[in-house]
Design a protein around this motif. Structure first.
Motif, mmCIF file in Angstrom:
data_model
loop_
_atom_site.group_PDB
_atom_site.id
_atom_site.type_symbol
_atom_site.label_atom_id
_atom_site.label_comp_id
_atom_site.label_asym_id
_atom_site.label_seq_id
_atom_site.Cartn_x
_atom_site.Cartn_y
_atom_site.Cartn_z
ATOM 1 N N ARG A 1 -2.281 41.407 27.425
ATOM 2 C CA ARG A 1 -1.524 41.122 26.210
ATOM 3 C C ARG A 1 -0.077 40.758 26.554
ATOM 4 N N LYS A 2 0.077 39.606 27.150
ATOM 5 C CA LYS A 2 1.407 39.136 27.551
ATOM 6 C C LYS A 2 1.938 38.058 26.612
ATOM 7 N N TYR A 3 1.092 37.120 26.208
ATOM 8 C CA TYR A 3 1.517 35.988 25.386
ATOM 9 C C TYR A 3 0.800 35.997 24.039
ATOM 10 N N THR A 4 1.562 35.717 22.974
ATOM 11 C CA THR A 4 0.913 35.419 21.702
ATOM 12 C C THR A 4 0.346 34.005 21.777
ATOM 13 N N MET A 5 -0.404 33.611 20.759
ATOM 14 C CA MET A 5 -1.142 32.353 20.864
ATOM 15 C C MET A 5 -0.543 31.211 20.053
ATOM 16 N N GLY A 6 0.752 31.312 19.719
ATOM 17 C CA GLY A 6 1.423 30.177 19.102
ATOM 18 C C GLY A 6 1.497 29.014 20.081
ATOM 19 N N ASP A 7 1.604 27.808 19.565
ATOM 20 C CA ASP A 7 1.569 26.606 20.412
ATOM 21 C C ASP A 7 2.644 26.617 21.483
ATOM 22 N N ASN A 8 3.864 27.046 21.134
ATOM 23 C CA ASN A 8 4.952 27.038 22.108
ATOM 24 C C ASN A 8 4.722 28.057 23.223
ATOM 25 N N ALA A 9 4.151 29.207 22.872
ATOM 26 C CA ALA A 9 3.858 30.218 23.888
ATOM 27 C C ALA A 9 2.764 29.731 24.825
ATOM 28 N N VAL A 10 1.736 29.097 24.269
ATOM 29 C CA VAL A 10 0.655 28.557 25.101
ATOM 30 C C VAL A 10 1.196 27.492 26.048
ATOM 31 N N ASP A 11 2.027 26.606 25.515
ATOM 32 C CA ASP A 11 2.606 25.544 26.347
ATOM 33 C C ASP A 11 3.480 26.127 27.456
ATOM 34 N N TYR A 12 4.304 27.129 27.101
ATOM 35 C CA TYR A 12 5.169 27.740 28.110
ATOM 36 C C TYR A 12 4.330 28.420 29.189
ATOM 37 N N ALA A 13 3.331 29.195 28.789
ATOM 38 C CA ALA A 13 2.516 29.939 29.754
ATOM 39 C C ALA A 13 1.814 29.001 30.726
ATOM 40 N N LEU A 14 1.237 27.938 30.216
ATOM 41 C CA LEU A 14 0.451 27.037 31.062
ATOM 42 C C LEU A 14 1.327 26.155 31.946
ATOM 43 N N ASN A 15 2.541 25.854 31.499
ATOM 44 C CA ASN A 15 3.360 24.880 32.218
ATOM 45 C C ASN A 15 4.587 25.451 32.924
ATOM 46 N N ASN A 16 4.907 26.720 32.695
ATOM 47 C CA ASN A 16 6.130 27.268 33.280
ATOM 48 C C ASN A 16 5.925 28.486 34.170
ATOM 49 N N THR A 17 4.865 29.223 34.000
ATOM 50 C CA THR A 17 4.789 30.522 34.660
ATOM 51 C C THR A 17 4.548 30.451 36.158
ATOM 52 N N GLU A 18 3.821 29.452 36.631
ATOM 53 C CA GLU A 18 3.408 29.425 38.027
ATOM 54 C C GLU A 18 4.084 28.336 38.856
ATOM 55 N N CYS A 19 5.106 27.696 38.300
ATOM 56 C CA CYS A 19 5.680 26.513 38.941
ATOM 57 C C CYS A 19 6.957 26.768 39.720
ATOM 58 N N TRP A 20 7.528 27.972 39.629
ATOM 59 C CA TRP A 20 8.908 28.155 40.062
ATOM 60 C C TRP A 20 9.113 28.012 41.564
ATOM 61 N N ASN A 21 8.129 28.321 42.367
ATOM 62 C CA ASN A 21 8.304 28.137 43.807
ATOM 63 C C ASN A 21 8.489 26.671 44.166
ATOM 64 N N THR A 22 7.891 25.794 43.394
ATOM 65 C CA THR A 22 8.054 24.355 43.626
ATOM 66 C C THR A 22 9.345 23.846 42.992
ATOM 67 N N VAL A 23 9.676 24.360 41.833
ATOM 68 C CA VAL A 23 10.857 23.893 41.094
ATOM 69 C C VAL A 23 12.155 24.287 41.786
ATOM 70 N N MET A 24 12.253 25.540 42.237
ATOM 71 C CA MET A 24 13.522 26.041 42.784
ATOM 72 C C MET A 24 13.815 25.510 44.180
ATOM 73 N N LYS A 25 15.096 25.299 44.451
ATOM 74 C CA LYS A 25 15.552 24.954 45.792
ATOM 75 C C LYS A 25 15.716 26.234 46.615
ATOM 76 N N ASP A 26 15.806 26.050 47.933
ATOM 77 C CA ASP A 26 15.874 27.204 48.843
ATOM 78 C C ASP A 26 17.094 28.075 48.591
ATOM 79 N N ASP A 27 18.242 27.450 48.261
ATOM 80 C CA ASP A 27 19.436 28.265 48.048
ATOM 81 C C ASP A 27 19.316 29.119 46.790
ATOM 82 N N GLN A 28 18.625 28.613 45.784
ATOM 83 C CA GLN A 28 18.388 29.412 44.580
ATOM 84 C C GLN A 28 17.479 30.596 44.892
ATOM 85 N N LYS A 29 16.434 30.348 45.656
ATOM 86 C CA LYS A 29 15.522 31.426 46.050
ATOM 87 C C LYS A 29 16.262 32.485 46.857
#
Length: 353
Positions: A200-228
């Motif tokens: 029970r982490k995300y509600t099922m509104g459209d914006n939450a679904v979009d955020y969960a599917l497109n933002n949660t697992e991408c950060w290792n690729t998105v961030m630069k080494d200095d940010q990490k």
């Protein structure tokens, strides 16, 4: 001969002039890299599981099991660094979760388990399970991942809560009566390890679904080494504080601008502090907040406001996006955040690999 000498002098003069000119030219100084620059936008990072999981969520929302109380989760339950989709129909006691795994190009059901719309995940055992405590009894089960699916290891039951009524006490494993010692021996195989509540982490509104599917697992690729590096250094310093128990963290984009923040939950008690770390041009900044009753905070994806509700029902709100927090009411697109990873050195390295 004089002509040659004059020519030589002219060449030498030109060379000296060029050399002097080079000395007088100021070298361009490149500005230091910005902590707000990322490798790519989250929307540019794609995974094979995104569309199949979206299909499952859409199908569930069209079913009779869907309600305003329905939620979902994404969590790697099998240890392959690919998340599974968990559908939680409701928070009622009898509500069990459906677990879907990407197999080929489709999402297939691999387990149904839980109570109150959640279950426990045990990373060290690649296992999931739950325990339900009634007024006079306890029951539950544990499943481990083998050969592409979760298979039941055993279920358990005891009615020790009815001892005061004179009822004969029974301890059962797989519906067979066992001694208390044997019962405890079975439960010890899974009960005494670090667990995480899933479902029970995300509600099922459209914006939450979009955020969960497109933002949660991408950060290792998105961030630069200095940010990490900046985030890893901060988390490692918090980990060194020996007085912290049950601390956890999560990477979340709290202003949805493509540059993530890190939320640190210092514990699960009602007086635990939650720290939000965010990046600016000149370094890392910190915002302290209160926590929800489970130790984290909630984030409303639509309004870009994060908030905490205490045991008395008091709500406090914050925004890094400049949203107006007055008269805030949660939308249908919210998520719990702050407790995705237990705060360990191994998880810090894994989250910022």
């Amino acid at each position: 001969m004089n002509i040659k000498k004059n020519t030589t002098l002219l060449i030498m003069a030109a060379a000296l002039s060029a050399f002097t000119g080079c000395n007088e030219t100021k070298k361009a100084v490149e500005p230091p890299p910005s902590l707000l620059e990322v490798n790519s936008a989250p929307s540019d990072v794609t995974f094979d599981w995104q569309q199949p999981f979206k299909t499952i969520i859409s199908s569930f929302k069209s079913s009779e099991n869907y309600s305003d109380d329905s939620m979902f989760d994404l969590c790697d339950l099998t240890g392959d660094d690919i998340p599974e989709l968990v559908i939680s129909p409701s928070s009622e006691a009898a509500s069990q979760c459906d677990v879907y795994m990407l197999i080929g190009s489709t999402a297939d059901l691999i387990a149904t388990t839980g109570a109150y719309g959640t279950f426990q995940y045990i990373p060290s055992q690649t296992a999931i399970g739950f325990s339900y405590d009634g007024e006079s009894f306890s029951t539950g089960e544990y499943l481990t991942f083998k050969e592409g699916s979760f298979n039941k290891e055993f279920d358990f039951y005891n009615n020790s809560g009815s001892a005061s009524s004179g009822t004969t006490i029974r301890y059962e494993i797989n519906s067979n009566e066992v001694t208390l010692a044997k019962y405890e021996e079975y439960l010890h195989l899974y009960r005494d390890f670090v667990t995480a509540e899933v479902g029970r982490k995300y509600t099922m509104g459209d914006n939450a679904v979009d955020y969960a599917l497109n933002n949660t697992e991408c950060w290792n690729t998105v961030m630069k080494d200095d940010q990490k590096s900046v985030y890893k250094e901060k988390l490692s310093s918090i980990l060194a504080e020996s007085e912290l128990n049950d601390a956890a963290f999560e990477i979340v984009d709290l202003d949805v601008n493509g540059v993530p923040e890190v939320v640190v939950s210092t514990g699960i008690l009602d007086d635990s502090k939650v720290c939000v770390f965010y990046l600016e041009e000149d370094g890392i900044k910190e915002l302290d907040t209160t926590c929800d009753t489970d130790g984290g905070i909630h984030f409303d994806v639509t309004s870009k406001i994060f908030y905490a509700t205490d045991f008395d029902g008091k709500v406090q709100c914050w925004s890094l996006a400049g949203s107006d927090v007055s008269n805030f009411k949660p939308s249908d697109s919210t998520m719990l955040c702050g407790r995705k990873y237990p705060l360990t050195a191994e998880n810090i390295d894994k989250a910022f690999a």
